[in-house]
Design a protein around this motif. Sequence first.
Motif, PDB file in Angstrom:
ATOM      1  N   ALA A 176       0.877  -1.300   0.022  1.00  0.00           N
ATOM      2  CA  ALA A 176      -0.085  -0.183   0.066  1.00  0.00           C
ATOM      3  C   ALA A 176       0.842   1.247  -0.005  1.00  0.00           C
ATOM      4  N   VAL A 177       0.650   2.161  -0.926  1.00  0.00           N
ATOM      5  CA  VAL A 177       1.338   3.241  -0.865  1.00  0.00           C
ATOM      6  C   VAL A 177       0.317   4.587  -1.154  1.00  0.00           C
ATOM      7  N   ALA A 178       0.640   5.722  -0.786  1.00  0.00           N
ATOM      8  CA  ALA A 178      -0.416   6.888  -0.937  1.00  0.00           C
ATOM      9  C   ALA A 178       0.410   8.140  -1.101  1.00  0.00           C
ATOM     10  N   PHE A 179      -0.089   8.887  -1.869  1.00  0.00           N
ATOM     11  CA  PHE A 179       0.550  10.353  -2.246  1.00  0.00           C
ATOM     12  C   PHE A 179       0.513  11.186  -1.128  1.00  0.00           C
ATOM     13  N   ALA A 180      -0.717  11.248  -0.334  1.00  0.00           N
ATOM     14  CA  ALA A 180      -0.648  12.002   0.834  1.00  0.00           C
ATOM     15  C   ALA A 180      -0.619  11.358   2.091  1.00  0.00           C
ATOM     16  N   ALA A 181       0.525  10.513   2.152  1.00  0.00           N
ATOM     17  CA  ALA A 181       0.861   9.625   3.512  1.00  0.00           C
ATOM     18  C   ALA A 181       2.244   9.372   3.604  1.00  0.00           C
ATOM     19  N   PRO A 182       2.677   9.096   4.909  1.00  0.00           N
ATOM     20  CA  PRO A 182       3.905   8.593   4.902  1.00  0.00           C
ATOM     21  C   PRO A 182       4.600   7.461   4.016  1.00  0.00           C
ATOM     22  N   PRO A 183       5.537   7.385   3.269  1.00  0.00           N
ATOM     23  CA  PRO A 183       5.908   6.281   2.614  1.00  0.00           C
ATOM     24  C   PRO A 183       6.080   4.902   3.215  1.00  0.00           C
ATOM     25  N   ASN A 184       5.606   4.031   2.521  1.00  0.00           N
ATOM     26  CA  ASN A 184       5.590   2.692   3.074  1.00  0.00           C
ATOM     27  C   ASN A 184       6.821   2.019   3.272  1.00  0.00           C
ATOM     28  N   PRO A 185       7.733   1.770   4.533  1.00  0.00           N
ATOM     29  CA  PRO A 185       8.892   1.307   4.700  1.00  0.00           C
ATOM     30  C   PRO A 185       9.088   0.267   3.707  1.00  0.00           C
ATOM     31  N   ALA A 186       8.637  -0.734   3.615  1.00  0.00           N
ATOM     32  CA  ALA A 186       8.976  -1.914   2.878  1.00  0.00           C
ATOM     33  C   ALA A 186       9.082  -1.446   1.324  1.00  0.00           C
ATOM     34  N   VAL A 187       8.198  -0.691   0.963  1.00  0.00           N
ATOM     35  CA  VAL A 187       8.601  -0.180  -0.319  1.00  0.00           C
ATOM     36  C   VAL A 187       9.747   0.684  -0.388  1.00  0.00           C
ATOM     37  N   LEU A 188      10.027   1.622   0.380  1.00  0.00           N
ATOM     38  CA  LEU A 188      10.979   2.557   0.324  1.00  0.00           C
ATOM     39  C   LEU A 188      12.406   1.717   0.552  1.00  0.00           C
ATOM     40  N   ALA A 189      12.343   0.636   1.223  1.00  0.00           N
ATOM     41  CA  ALA A 189      13.746  -0.200   1.315  1.00  0.00           C
ATOM     42  C   ALA A 189      13.973  -0.654   0.027  1.00  0.00           C
ATOM     43  N   ASP A 190      13.042  -0.763  -0.970  1.00  0.00           N
ATOM     44  CA  ASP A 190      13.521  -1.595  -2.201  1.00  0.00           C
ATOM     45  C   ASP A 190      13.478  -0.260  -3.432  1.00  0.00           C
ATOM     46  N   ASN A 191      12.776   0.733  -3.170  1.00  0.00           N
ATOM     47  CA  ASN A 191      12.524   1.534  -4.177  1.00  0.00           C
ATOM     48  C   ASN A 191      12.497   3.178  -3.317  1.00  0.00           C
ATOM     49  N   PRO A 192      13.705   4.123  -3.401  1.00  0.00           N
ATOM     50  CA  PRO A 192      13.820   5.085  -2.889  1.00  0.00           C
ATOM     51  C   PRO A 192      12.894   5.948  -3.085  1.00  0.00           C
TER      52      PRO A 192
END
Length: 222
Positions: free
Chosen positions: A34-50
């Motif tokens: 789950a990701v959203a424009f107006a929300a904190p970044p998803n840590p699991a996604v951020l770990a793979d995609n900055p």
Amino acid sequence: MKLHWSPRSPFVRKVMIVLHETGQAGRVECVRSAVAFAAPPNPAVLADNPLGKIPALVLDDGTTLFDSRVICEYLDGLHDGPRLFPAEPAARFRQLRRQALADGLTDILLLWRNERMRAAGPDPVIAAAFETKVRACFAALEADAAALGSTAFGIGQAATVCALGQMEFRYAGSFWEAAHPGLAAWYREVQARPSVAATAVRDDSGAPAGDDSRSPFAFASA
């Protein structure tokens, strides 16, 4: 391979269409992200995609590919069937141009929805600019409708399916079909394609659609 995935994302859907078209759907583990424009970044996604965005494809060696255009072209190089990115220059650039138009339209639709959901309401200048661009994109797609159906299914058609799917999902009541009969006819026909049918947008949020699913404008009356 691992794919950061959502059944609501039009750009993830484009990757999934390519996977189905190339017979590689079974090679990828889809991880609901789950990701959203107006929300904190998803840590699991951020770990793979900055960038904190999906889709992101993690290869077996740990390398991550993003965005959807890069992922789709990579996957198209892993099979022996007909290519979605043609090798012949003229055909290739026709498909890349279609992809650019459809992806750009999808970006506008996503940004416009975020603008509409602001607590203070949408900025009228920004909203008017988005509407003008959406109308221009649909006019260009209508002009290309015959070629969409008469040329081999490629990345341009896949991207167009995803843009129109986003229009249906988030802009109900725009009546784009009535104003663009050639495009609507092609879209109805392509729904029967297995890769398209298998990747239909699905809202798994459990939340009611709400007012944000209604189009802020209409191409034509019902």
